[in-house]
Scaffold this active site. Structure first.
Site, PDB file in Angstrom:
ATOM      1  N   ARG A 127       0.821  -1.217   0.000  1.00 50.96           N
ATOM      2  CA  ARG A 127       0.000   0.000   0.000  1.00 50.96           C
ATOM      3  C   ARG A 127       0.855   1.268   0.000  1.00 50.96           C
ATOM      4  NH1 ARG A 127      -1.819   2.066   4.456  1.00 50.96           N
ATOM      5  NH2 ARG A 127      -1.874   0.091   5.556  1.00 50.96           N
TER       6      ARG A 127
ATOM      7  N   TYR B 183     -17.583  14.912 -16.942  1.00 49.54           N
ATOM      8  CA  TYR B 183     -17.856  13.480 -16.817  1.00 49.54           C
ATOM      9  C   TYR B 183     -18.947  13.262 -15.772  1.00 49.54           C
ATOM     10  CZ  TYR B 183     -16.986   8.548 -15.942  1.00 49.54           C
ATOM     11  OH  TYR B 183     -17.126   7.195 -15.792  1.00 49.54           O
TER      12      TYR B 183
ATOM     13  N   ASP C 261      -8.943  17.845 -16.124  1.00 48.05           N
ATOM     14  CA  ASP C 261      -9.131  16.425 -16.451  1.00 48.05           C
ATOM     15  C   ASP C 261      -8.687  16.262 -17.904  1.00 48.05           C
ATOM     16  OD1 ASP C 261     -10.096  13.938 -17.291  1.00 48.05           O
ATOM     17  OD2 ASP C 261     -11.864  14.043 -15.997  1.00 48.05           O
TER      18      ASP C 261
ATOM     19  N   LYS D 133      -9.037   4.941 -20.076  1.00 45.95           N
ATOM     20  CA  LYS D 133      -9.365   5.362 -21.436  1.00 45.95           C
ATOM     21  C   LYS D 133      -8.119   5.291 -22.334  1.00 45.95           C
ATOM     22  CE  LYS D 133     -13.152   5.934 -19.179  1.00 45.95           C
ATOM     23  NZ  LYS D 133     -13.605   7.221 -18.657  1.00 45.95           N
TER      24      LYS D 133
HETATM   25  C1  PLP Z   1     -13.970   7.721 -17.344  1.00 44.46           C
HETATM   26  C2  PLP Z   1     -13.691   9.115 -16.953  1.00 44.46           C
HETATM   27  C3  PLP Z   1     -13.490   9.465 -15.607  1.00 44.46           C
HETATM   28  C4  PLP Z   1     -13.614   8.444 -14.480  1.00 44.46           C
HETATM   29  O1  PLP Z   1     -12.640   7.453 -14.557  1.00 44.46           O
HETATM   30  P1  PLP Z   1     -12.850   5.935 -14.062  1.00 44.46           P
HETATM   31  O2  PLP Z   1     -11.548   5.314 -14.440  1.00 44.46           O
HETATM   32  O3  PLP Z   1     -14.026   5.369 -14.788  1.00 44.46           O
HETATM   33  O4  PLP Z   1     -13.075   5.993 -12.589  1.00 44.46           O
HETATM   34  C5  PLP Z   1     -13.186  10.770 -15.316  1.00 44.46           C
HETATM   35  N1  PLP Z   1     -13.113  11.709 -16.276  1.00 44.46           N
HETATM   36  C6  PLP Z   1     -13.322  11.414 -17.568  1.00 44.46           C
HETATM   37  C7  PLP Z   1     -13.237  12.503 -18.583  1.00 44.46           C
HETATM   38  C8  PLP Z   1     -13.623  10.122 -17.952  1.00 44.46           C
HETATM   39  O5  PLP Z   1     -13.845   9.836 -19.247  1.00 44.46           O
END
Ligand code: PLP
Length: 400
Positions: A53, A106, A179, A204
Site C-alpha cells: 500500500r 464526466y 481532467d 481510457k
Molecule cells: C472515465 C472518466 C473518468 C472516471 O474514470 P474511471 O476510471 O471510470 O473511474 C473521469 N473523467 C473522464 C473525462 C472520464 O472519461
C-alpha cells in the site's frame, strides 16, 4: 545521453520512468506482484519499498512515465479515475471550500462534486467555462478555491481555453485542475498552459485496450498546499503530502493494472493519431448526413471550438464526438443498429463504441441548463478501418 533524457513525446512515452534493469536487463518494468518487501534491518528499506500500500516499483514506473509526458516530476497512479479525483480534492480542499467546474463534465465527476463533496462541506457550481466571459464573471464573483476544467468536454466536446482560465483562477488565489482524459498529454499539456494539477482516467486512452480501470494525478512541480489547507501529515509540499495521503487512504492500484496501463502508454502517440484521423473522417461524414441535425466535434471547421482547438490542440482533438438526430427514439435506434460500434460506455480503446449519454453516462445531467438531450448519441471512434466505421454508421442511420 540515455533514452530518458529525450524530450520528444513518442520517445519519452516508450522510455520515461524506467531504465533497463541493471541486474537482469529487463527492457520493460517487471510486474512486481508482491504485498510486502524484505527489510535488511528493521526500518532499513531497499529503494524505499516497504509494503504494497506504500509504493510498488511497477506502479511507480508507470506514474513517473505519465508525469514525464505531462511535463512534471510527480505522478500518482490510482485504482480508478474517480479515486484519483476524490483523493486530489481531499489533498487540496477543506470544508468551506468551493469548486467551480465546467458544466459539461464526466458524469462521475458531476456526482462526486454535487452529491458527495457537499456532505464533506465542499460546495460546487457548474459554469460554461468554455465561454470566457462567463468564466471571468463566475470565477471573480465566487472566488473558488478550485476550478475544475474538462476539455474537450463530455459529451458536447466544447473547448476551454486552459491558459485563460488558469490566469483567472490564479487571480483569485485558486488552483486549476484539468481532467486530461479526453485529450491525453499527446494532444494537450495543461501544466505548460498554467494548470496546477492534471487528472486522468487511465481506463481510457492511456491504458488504451479496454482491459484495465485506473486513474492518475499529476502535480505541477513545486506545488504547495494552499495557505488555508492544514496538511494531514505536516507536509506543505503537495507531492510529499500526496504520498502520505494515498498511503493512508489505501487508494492504490494493483501492479497488474499499472503494468498494463504502462504498456498502453508506450503506443499512445500512434494510437491517438489514428483515433483523431478516424474521428475527423467520421465527423465529416455525419456532418453531411441528412438524418443528422448536429455534430459536436471541434476538429470540424464549422464547430464553435474549432479555432481555439487549432491553437490549443494542434495535433488533433481526439477520438470522441457526439451527434444529434431528430428524436430520442431515433437516437436509441442508432445505438442499437450499429454492428461494429459496440453499445458500451467508455472510450479510448481500439474498439469503436456507441452510447446514449442521457440514459447511460450522463443520466444525472438530463434536463436543465447544460442538460444532456435524449437526441444525443456519443461515439468513441476506435482504430478499425475508417471506411468500415463510416459504412456501419451509414447502415444504422438508414434504418431509422
Ligand atoms: C472515465 C472518466 C473518468 C472516471 O474514470 P474511471 O476510471 O471510470 O473511474 C473521469 N473523467 C473522464 C473525462 C472520464 O472519461
Amino acid at each position: 545521453m540515455s533514452a530518458t533524457d529525450c524530450t520528444d513525446f513518442a520517445t519519452l512515452a516508450i522510455h520515461a520512468g524506467f531504465d533497463p534493469d541493471p541486474v537482469t536487463g529487463d527492457v520493460v518494468p517487471p510486474m512486481h506482484v508482491t504485498s510486502t518487501f524484505v527489510q535488511d534491518r528493521p526500518g532499513e528499506l531497499r529503494e524505499g519499498y516497504e509494503y504494497g500500500r506504500c509504493g510498488n516499483p511497477t506502479t511507480n514506473a508507470f506514474a513517473g512515465a505519465l508525469a514525464a509526458l505531462e511535463g512534471a516530476t510527480h505522478g500518482f497512479a490510482f485504482p480508478s479515475g474517480m479515486s484519483a479525483e476524490d483523493t486530489v480534492i481531499r489533498l487540496l480542499a477543506r470544508p468551506g471550500d468551493h469548486v467551480v467546474h465546467s458544466t459539461d463534465v464526466y458524469g462521475g465527476t458531476h456526482k462526486l462534486l454535487s452529491v458527495i463533496k457537499p456532505v464533506e462541506g465542499i460546495t460546487s457550481q457548474a459554469a460554461d467555462l468554455s465561454d470566457l466571459a462567463e468564466a471571468e464573471h463566475v470565477i471573480r464573483e465566487q472566488r473558488p478555491q478550485i476550478v475544475w476544467v474538462e476539455t474537450p468536454s463530455n459529451p458536447f466536446l466544447t473547448v476551454t481555453d486552459i491558459a485563460a482560465v488558469a490566469a483567472l483562477t490564479h487571480e483569485v488565489g485558486g488552483l486549476l485542475i484539468v481532467d486530461n482524459t479526453f485529450a491525453t498529454p499527446f494532444l494537450q499539456r495543461p501544466l505548460a498552459l498554467g494548470a496546477d494539477v492534471v487528472v486522468h482516467s487511465t481506463t481510457k486512452y492511456v491504458g488504451g485496450h479496454s482491459d484495465v480501470v485506473g486513474g492518475a494525478v499529476i502535480l505541477r512541480d513545486g506545488l504547495e498546499l494552499p495557505g488555508h489547507v492544514e496538511p494531514f501529515f505536516g507536509e506543505r509540499d503537495a507531492a510529499a503530502e500526496a504520498v502520505k495521503l494515498q498511503m493512508a487512504l489505501g487508494h492504490v492500484p494493483s501492479p497488474r493494472d499499472t503494468y498494463l496501463a504502462h504498456r498502453g502508454l508506450k503506443t499512445l502517440a500512434l494510437r491517438v493519431e489514428r483515433h483523431c484521423a478516424n474521428a475527423l473522417a467520421v465527423a465529416t461524414f455525419l456532418a453531411s448526413h441528412p438524418k443528422v441535425s448536429a455534430v459536436h466535434y471541434p476538429g470540424l471547421a464549422s464547430d464553435p471550438g474549432y479555432e481555439l482547438a487549432q491553437r490549443q490542440n494542434p495535433r488533433g482533438v481526439g477520438g470522441v464526438l457526439s451527434f444529434q438526430v431528430a428524436t430520442g427514439e431515433a437516437a436509441l435506434e442508432v445505438t442499437m443498429r450499429t454492428r461494429i460500434f459496440a453499445l458500451a460506455a467508455s472510450l479510448g480503446a481500439p474498439e469503436s463504441l456507441i452510447e446514449h449519454p442521457a440514459i447511460m453516462t450522463h443520466s444525472t445531467r438530463v434536463g436543465g441548463v447544460g442538460g444532456v438531450p435524449a437526441t444525443l448519441v456519443r461515439l468513441a471512434v476506435g482504430l478499425e478501418d475508417v471506411g468500415d466505421l463510416i459504412a456501419d454508421l451509414d447502415q444504422a442511420l438508414a434504418g431509422i
